[in-house]
Design a protein around this motif. Structure first.
Motif, PDB file in Angstrom:
ATOM      1  N   GLU A   1     -13.376  -5.717  -3.254  1.00 35.77           N
ATOM      2  CA  GLU A   1     -14.774  -5.335  -3.084  1.00 35.77           C
ATOM      3  C   GLU A   1     -14.922  -3.811  -3.132  1.00 35.77           C
ATOM      4  OE1 GLU A   1     -17.056  -7.077   0.069  1.00 35.77           O
ATOM      5  OE2 GLU A   1     -15.784  -8.865   0.107  1.00 35.77           O
ATOM      6  N   LEU A   2     -13.902  -3.119  -2.704  1.00 32.32           N
ATOM      7  CA  LEU A   2     -13.868  -1.654  -2.744  1.00 32.32           C
ATOM      8  C   LEU A   2     -12.641  -1.202  -3.517  1.00 32.32           C
ATOM      9  CD1 LEU A   2     -14.809  -0.772   0.964  1.00 32.32           C
ATOM     10  CD2 LEU A   2     -16.320  -0.769  -1.033  1.00 32.32           C
ATOM     11  N   VAL A   3     -12.755  -0.032  -4.122  1.00 35.66           N
ATOM     12  CA  VAL A   3     -11.654   0.542  -4.894  1.00 35.66           C
ATOM     13  C   VAL A   3     -11.119   1.747  -4.122  1.00 35.66           C
ATOM     14  CG1 VAL A   3     -10.967   1.530  -7.119  1.00 35.66           C
ATOM     15  CG2 VAL A   3     -12.772  -0.207  -7.019  1.00 35.66           C
ATOM     16  N   PRO A   4      -9.802   1.845  -3.935  1.00 39.40           N
ATOM     17  CA  PRO A   4      -9.267   3.014  -3.234  1.00 39.40           C
ATOM     18  C   PRO A   4      -9.598   4.311  -3.972  1.00 39.40           C
ATOM     19  CG  PRO A   4      -7.622   1.274  -3.425  1.00 39.40           C
ATOM     20  CD  PRO A   4      -8.763   0.876  -4.289  1.00 39.40           C
ATOM     21  N   THR A   5      -9.829   5.341  -3.196  1.00 35.77           N
ATOM     22  CA  THR A   5     -10.072   6.658  -3.794  1.00 35.77           C
ATOM     23  C   THR A   5      -8.807   7.212  -4.408  1.00 35.77           C
ATOM     24  OG1 THR A   5     -11.799   7.045  -2.147  1.00 35.77           O
ATOM     25  CG2 THR A   5     -10.988   8.958  -3.346  1.00 35.77           C
ATOM     26  N   SER A   6      -7.689   6.993  -3.744  1.00 34.40           N
ATOM     27  CA  SER A   6      -6.389   7.449  -4.264  1.00 34.40           C
ATOM     28  C   SER A   6      -5.308   6.537  -3.714  1.00 34.40           C
ATOM     29  CB  SER A   6      -6.122   8.902  -3.855  1.00 34.40           C
ATOM     30  OG  SER A   6      -6.059   9.036  -2.439  1.00 34.40           O
ATOM     31  N   GLY A   7      -4.148   6.635  -4.311  1.00 33.60           N
ATOM     32  CA  GLY A   7      -3.011   5.821  -3.889  1.00 33.60           C
ATOM     33  C   GLY A   7      -2.836   4.597  -4.774  1.00 33.60           C
ATOM     34  N   GLU A   8      -1.950   3.725  -4.362  1.00 36.56           N
ATOM     35  CA  GLU A   8      -1.616   2.513  -5.117  1.00 36.56           C
ATOM     36  C   GLU A   8      -1.715   1.314  -4.184  1.00 36.56           C
ATOM     37  OE1 GLU A   8       1.860   1.492  -8.249  1.00 36.56           O
ATOM     38  OE2 GLU A   8       2.543   1.692  -6.172  1.00 36.56           O
ATOM     39  N   LEU A   9      -2.463   0.293  -4.608  1.00 37.88           N
ATOM     40  CA  LEU A   9      -2.657  -0.929  -3.839  1.00 37.88           C
ATOM     41  C   LEU A   9      -2.349  -2.117  -4.741  1.00 37.88           C
ATOM     42  CD1 LEU A   9      -3.604  -2.600  -1.424  1.00 37.88           C
ATOM     43  CD2 LEU A   9      -5.967  -2.279  -2.206  1.00 37.88           C
TER      44      LEU A   9
ATOM     45  N   ALA B   1     -12.420   6.906   5.466  1.00 40.05           N
ATOM     46  CA  ALA B   1     -12.383   5.605   6.150  1.00 40.05           C
ATOM     47  C   ALA B   1     -10.950   5.123   6.331  1.00 40.05           C
ATOM     48  CB  ALA B   1     -13.193   4.576   5.370  1.00 40.05           C
ATOM     49  N   LEU B   2     -10.107   5.388   5.353  1.00 40.59           N
ATOM     50  CA  LEU B   2      -8.665   5.128   5.444  1.00 40.59           C
ATOM     51  C   LEU B   2      -7.943   6.369   4.935  1.00 40.59           C
ATOM     52  CD1 LEU B   2      -8.323   1.436   4.156  1.00 40.59           C
ATOM     53  CD2 LEU B   2      -8.271   2.236   6.520  1.00 40.59           C
ATOM     54  N   ASP B   3      -6.910   6.750   5.649  1.00 41.18           N
ATOM     55  CA  ASP B   3      -6.256   8.015   5.339  1.00 41.18           C
ATOM     56  C   ASP B   3      -4.752   7.797   5.205  1.00 41.18           C
ATOM     57  OD1 ASP B   3      -5.683  10.658   4.921  1.00 41.18           O
ATOM     58  OD2 ASP B   3      -6.094  11.317   6.970  1.00 41.18           O
ATOM     59  N   ASN B   4      -4.280   7.813   3.957  1.00 43.49           N
ATOM     60  CA  ASN B   4      -2.844   7.839   3.655  1.00 43.49           C
ATOM     61  C   ASN B   4      -2.104   6.662   4.324  1.00 43.49           C
ATOM     62  OD1 ASN B   4      -0.615   8.903   2.353  1.00 43.49           O
ATOM     63  ND2 ASN B   4      -0.089  10.304   4.019  1.00 43.49           N
ATOM     64  N   ILE B   5      -2.531   5.445   3.959  1.00 42.38           N
ATOM     65  CA  ILE B   5      -1.936   4.235   4.524  1.00 42.38           C
ATOM     66  C   ILE B   5      -0.782   3.783   3.637  1.00 42.38           C
ATOM     67  CG2 ILE B   5      -2.346   1.859   5.234  1.00 42.38           C
ATOM     68  CD1 ILE B   5      -3.835   3.868   6.919  1.00 42.38           C
ATOM     69  N   THR B   6       0.371   3.523   4.261  1.00 41.53           N
ATOM     70  CA  THR B   6       1.541   3.021   3.548  1.00 41.53           C
ATOM     71  C   THR B   6       2.158   1.897   4.370  1.00 41.53           C
ATOM     72  OG1 THR B   6       1.999   5.167   2.522  1.00 41.53           O
ATOM     73  CG2 THR B   6       3.807   3.571   2.600  1.00 41.53           C
ATOM     74  N   LEU B   7       2.238   0.701   3.760  1.00 33.07           N
ATOM     75  CA  LEU B   7       2.860  -0.446   4.439  1.00 33.07           C
ATOM     76  C   LEU B   7       3.114  -1.551   3.424  1.00 33.07           C
ATOM     77  CD1 LEU B   7       0.576  -2.969   4.965  1.00 33.07           C
ATOM     78  CD2 LEU B   7      -0.359  -1.213   6.435  1.00 33.07           C
TER      79      LEU B   7
ATOM     80  N   LEU C   1       0.857  -1.190   0.000  1.00 37.96           N
ATOM     81  CA  LEU C   1       0.000   0.000   0.000  1.00 37.96           C
ATOM     82  C   LEU C   1       0.891   1.237   0.000  1.00 37.96           C
ATOM     83  CD1 LEU C   1      -1.573  -2.308   1.886  1.00 37.96           C
ATOM     84  CD2 LEU C   1      -3.242  -0.457   2.079  1.00 37.96           C
ATOM     85  N   ARG C   2       0.581   2.176  -0.886  1.00 36.81           N
ATOM     86  CA  ARG C   2       1.315   3.426  -0.993  1.00 36.81           C
ATOM     87  C   ARG C   2       0.316   4.575  -1.012  1.00 36.81           C
ATOM     88  NH1 ARG C   2       4.563   0.648   0.479  1.00 36.81           N
ATOM     89  NH2 ARG C   2       6.626   0.103  -0.371  1.00 36.81           N
ATOM     90  N   ASN C   3       0.244   5.272   0.138  1.00 35.00           N
ATOM     91  CA  ASN C   3      -0.616   6.456   0.264  1.00 35.00           C
ATOM     92  C   ASN C   3      -2.065   6.157  -0.125  1.00 35.00           C
ATOM     93  OD1 ASN C   3       1.744   7.972   0.954  1.00 35.00           O
ATOM     94  ND2 ASN C   3       2.169   8.266  -1.238  1.00 35.00           N
ATOM     95  N   VAL C   4      -2.574   5.053   0.381  1.00 32.10           N
ATOM     96  CA  VAL C   4      -3.925   4.622   0.037  1.00 32.10           C
ATOM     97  C   VAL C   4      -4.925   5.387   0.911  1.00 32.10           C
ATOM     98  CG1 VAL C   4      -5.538   2.679   0.052  1.00 32.10           C
ATOM     99  CG2 VAL C   4      -3.188   2.348  -0.748  1.00 32.10           C
ATOM    100  N   THR C   5      -5.934   5.937   0.243  1.00 31.75           N
ATOM    101  CA  THR C   5      -7.006   6.680   0.914  1.00 31.75           C
ATOM    102  C   THR C   5      -8.342   6.209   0.355  1.00 31.75           C
ATOM    103  OG1 THR C   5      -5.609   8.621   1.243  1.00 31.75           O
ATOM    104  CG2 THR C   5      -7.992   8.954   1.397  1.00 31.75           C
TER     105      THR C   5
END
Length: 386
Positions: A209-217, A175-181, A160-164
């Motif tokens: 089931e859901l698509v991130p609004t932004s970032g890379e997953l 629901a998720l804010d700028n997750i990186t791991l 996960l890179r800056n997933v929101t």
């Protein structure tokens, strides 16, 4: 009065003795109950004369019968063959000597001793390195990694890179804010956080089931932000999911529920007959394959759900509160099973609220709070370690 060709009969209709019947003429009909003299009669058994006084009766030959073995009388004691002895009368026979028990073999150092009574022919031997799943007693601390041992991990399976993720109903509260791991292959980790912290959103994004609004997953080599719809079913073959409410088909047996996961992806009957019993044996349900879900306990239904998720051997297993509806002892059995699956190289991610489980197992812990990753701790605990 001229007599007819038929022999005289008595009032009962039977032919008189000693009066031979007349030969039937061609075309003449034979009366019922009368034998046709023109037909060839079977040969009668030979009659033997009565024996004279002092003479043995003559036996008729026994044609077509198996020849009987001639019986011989036992020879008297003086004619017994050499080397044989007769037991004198009145002597008591000695009881047979029981075979001596062989001493138990001492197992070599590091090799578990085997029970000879349990090793029956055809019986399946349990792997001593695999602990029993649903045994009484024990605690979650037995599943903690040993000190000084380092687990061998593979490459990155989840990145996960800056997933929101922002829901349209709450645009000001992501629901998720700028997750990186990064999560590597072969890891066992917990996802913790109170209700509403974003755990369910995190899990639902991993299986698309859901698509991130932004970032890379990226999951199993697929970018879930740009993946095409026809590729999603192939992605989910590499991601096994275990749910809190089991999600079993009520009208199918345990075997059929597990086999359904293979049938929908087009596996052959040979693969189904081979892999389904093996998956049910791994979870300890080889004796309940024909049971319906309502005939199983809650822990057994959860184990069927786990068998269904691993029957296709996915590299990633996601569990959304698998022990939420189970008692503590059954929860321990489920975690033993998941830990066994992790030892085969499968990445296991468990979302849970069980504080005791997380604190005693001492695995990697991801803590979410209001959609933010507040802690990524190796050998962590449920709350902050003080």
């Amino acid at each position: 009065m001229a007599q007819s060709g038929n022999p005289p009969r008595d009032p009962r209709g039977r032919q008189r003795q000693g009066v031979p019947p007349a030969a039937a003429q061609p075309g003449q009909r034979v009366a019922p109950g009368q034998q046709n003299p023109n037909m060839q009669q079977p040969p009668q058994p030979q009659q033997y004369a009565q024996p004279r006084p002092g003479q043995q009766p003559q036996q008729a030959p026994n044609y077509g019968q198996p020849q009987q073995t001639q019986q011989y009388r036992q020879a008297p004691a003086a004619q017994q063959p050499y080397g044989t002895q007769q037991q004198p009368y009145g002597t008591q026979q000695q009881p047979p000597v029981a075979p001596q028990a062989q001493p138990a073999r001492t197992a070599a150092p590091g090799v578990p001793a085997q029970n000879p009574e349990a090793a029956q022919p055809g019986a399946r031997q349990q792997d001593p390195s695999m602990p029993a799943i649903m045994t009484e007693g024990g605690s979650f601390s037995e599943l903690a990694p040993q000190e000084g041992t380092q687990q061998k991990l593979g490459g990155v399976v989840i990145s996960l890179r800056n997933v929101t993720k922002i829901y349209p109903a709450q645009p000001d509260k992501p629901a998720l804010d700028n997750i990186t791991l990064d999560i590597r292959s072969g890891e066992f980790l917990f996802l913790v956080g109170h209700s509403g912290s974003g755990k369910s959103t995190f899990i639902r994004m991993l299986n698309r089931e859901l698509v991130p609004t932004s970032g890379e997953l990226i999951v199993a080599g697929e970018n879930l932000c740009t993946i095409r719809n026809w590729r999603i079913p192939y992605l989910r073959r590499n991601v096994g999911c275990v749910f809190q409410d089991f999600k079993l088909l009520p009208n199918k047996t345990a075997f059929e529920n597990v086999a359904f996961a293979l049938e929908v992806i087009g596996k052959s009957r040979h693969v189904v007959r081979t892999q389904v019993p093996e998956a049910l044996r791994l979870v300890g349900l080889e004796g309940k394959m024909d049971k319906l879900p309502d005939q199983l306990s809650g822990g057994e239904q959860q184990r069927v759900s786990i068998a269904r998720s691993i029957v296709n051997r996915p590299p990633l297993l996601i569990c959304d509160e698998p022990t939420g509806n189970l008692d503590p002892q059954t929860s321990l059995g489920i975690m033993r099973l998941l830990e066994r699956i992790n030892r085969t190289g499968t990445t296991v991610l468990v979302a849970t609220h069980d504080r005791e489980m997380v604190d005693q197992m001492r695995r990697r812990v991801l803590a979410l709070e209001n959609g933010v990753l507040v802690r990524d701790q190796k050998k962590g605990v449920y709350g902050y370690d003080v």
